[in-house]
Design an enzyme around this catalytic site. Structure first.
Site, PDB file in Angstrom:
ATOM      1  N   TYR A  33       0.861  -1.273   0.050  1.00 30.45           N
ATOM      2  CA  TYR A  33      -0.096   0.136  -0.003  1.00 30.45           C
ATOM      3  C   TYR A  33       0.590   1.297  -0.035  1.00 30.45           C
ATOM      4  O   TYR A  33       0.507   2.061  -0.911  1.00 30.45           O
ATOM      5  CB  TYR A  33      -0.970   0.073   1.250  1.00 30.45           C
ATOM      6  CG  TYR A  33      -2.267   0.906   1.089  1.00 30.45           C
ATOM      7  CD1 TYR A  33      -3.495   0.507   0.406  1.00 30.45           C
ATOM      8  CD2 TYR A  33      -1.992   2.353   1.527  1.00 30.45           C
ATOM      9  CE1 TYR A  33      -4.377   1.362   0.216  1.00 30.45           C
ATOM     10  CE2 TYR A  33      -3.302   3.050   1.498  1.00 30.45           C
ATOM     11  CZ  TYR A  33      -4.203   2.388   0.737  1.00 30.45           C
ATOM     12  OH  TYR A  33      -5.231   3.376   0.636  1.00 30.45           O
ATOM     13  N   GLU A  40       1.994   6.480  -7.123  1.00 35.65           N
ATOM     14  CA  GLU A  40       1.274   7.283  -7.470  1.00 35.65           C
ATOM     15  C   GLU A  40       1.864   8.639  -7.477  1.00 35.65           C
ATOM     16  O   GLU A  40       1.431   9.630  -8.202  1.00 35.65           O
ATOM     17  CB  GLU A  40      -0.036   7.209  -6.987  1.00 35.65           C
ATOM     18  CG  GLU A  40      -0.969   5.918  -7.096  1.00 35.65           C
ATOM     19  CD  GLU A  40      -2.231   5.876  -6.049  1.00 35.65           C
ATOM     20  OE1 GLU A  40      -2.693   6.734  -5.688  1.00 35.65           O
ATOM     21  OE2 GLU A  40      -2.633   4.712  -6.165  1.00 35.65           O
TER      22      GLU A  40
END
Length: 337
Positions: free
Chosen positions: A261, A268
């Protein structure tokens, strides 16, 4: 049984002829101090004595910690009957959902389709990376330049190969927000909104609108991290719909996100940082307002604000997933006996 007693090592055995029929298979439990054998009556009624013979065998002694006289036994049976009746009354008051099976079928199909979609993405990317990487090492022996260019083909071509399936899966993921909103699932709404809209913003706005970003190696890592996480999340939810819990899958569901995660969020962020100069140069999505000062809302400035929101969203989801992990994998509290 063979054991060591007052007469040394011997084989010990006994026979008891009960007053009335009992269940043929007793429950045995061995501890460090003793052997416990629980024999269940076939019918729950009061016995005048334990054995058919009136005189109690010498090797039998009552356990007064568990002793019940006739009145106590009747009261215990009465309490059990009352508890059963109350439970039936409570269940009858709860309204039955006529669409229960339809909802369960929908959730099973949704999770199955998403699992198959992200599995296709993961397998496709892995195979392409392996095949291109293997061929590139052979080319690298002849030319360092050619080898380097080909070695990164699996990175540069990720978007054009995978984007259609990723578009489908992430568009379908909007249903997770709807499922939480209408109470179809018990998942909190905010973490679902943060994850779905965060991914779709990167996929549709950043990558989908800029051809210059589609050939960046960072796209490979974004898609790869997303797909690995979903490989364990969707089958876990699919099995939960039918009341099945597979412990290895549960552990993977609430563990693999710990490294993946943050890595996905970092990928991103790198993607957004790389897109800012391109948006500044093209002026895409920048909004000019009709006013005397001719103020323009620059989209790169919006992206800088979004970067802060991205890390806040990662913190929110990380905290939510950590609580879920403690709930499912944390130490169980011992029940008082």
């Amino acid at each position: 049984a063979q054991g060591h007693g007052a007469k040394g090592d011997n084989i010990y055995e006994f026979e008891i002829e009960f007053l009335e029929p009992v269940e043929p298979k007793p429950v045995c439990r061995v501890t460090q101090r003793q052997l416990n054998i629980t024999v269940q009556k076939k019918e729950s009624n009061w016995w005048e004595r334990l054995t058919k013979q009136e005189k109690r065998p010498l090797f039998l002694a009552p356990d007064f910690d568990r002793w019940l006289d006739e009145s106590d036994a009747e009261m215990e049976l009465k309490e059990k009957e009352e508890e059963k009746i109350n439970k039936m009354k409570i269940e009858s008051r709860v309204p039955k959902d006529p669409f229960k099976h339809l909802k369960k079928g929908y959730l099973i199909m949704y999770n199955l389709v998403q699992f198959l979609g992200f599995s296709w993405i993961f397998v496709n990317m892995t195979v392409r990376l392996f095949i291109l990487g293997k061929g590139n090492m052979e080319i690298y022996l002849f030319s360092k330049m050619v080898g380097f260019l080909c070695l990164t083909d699996s990175f540069y071509d990720t978007f054009h190969t995978i984007s259609d399936m990723m578009y489908f899966c992430q568009t379908l993921a909007l249903m997770e927000i709807m499922n939480s909103l209408i109470g179809l699932v018990r998942s909190p709404l905010i973490p679902a909104v943060v994850q779905v809209f965060g991914r779709n913003f990167v996929l549709f706005v950043i990558l989908g609108s800029l051809e210059e970003m589609q050939s960046k190696p960072v796209v490979f890592f974004i898609f790869y991290f997303w797909s690995i996480i979903e490989l364990f999340r969707y089958p876990y939810y699919m099995l939960s719909c039918i009341g099945i819990e597979w412990k290895p899958l549960t552990w993977l569901r609430y563990t693999v996100w710990i490294p993946l995660y943050p890595l996905g969020g970092l990928a991103e962020a790198v993607c957004i940082v790389q897109s800012i100069p391109i948006f500044s140069e093209t002026g895409k999505f920048s909004l000019g307002l009709p006013n005397p000062l001719n103020v323009t809302i620059q989209f790169p400035f919006v992206l800088q604000i979004y970067l802060i929101a991205l890390f806040l969203g990662i913190f929110v989801n990380f905290r939510h997933l950590y609580k879920q992990r403690k709930q499912h994998l944390g130490p169980k509290k011992r029940k008082m006996k």
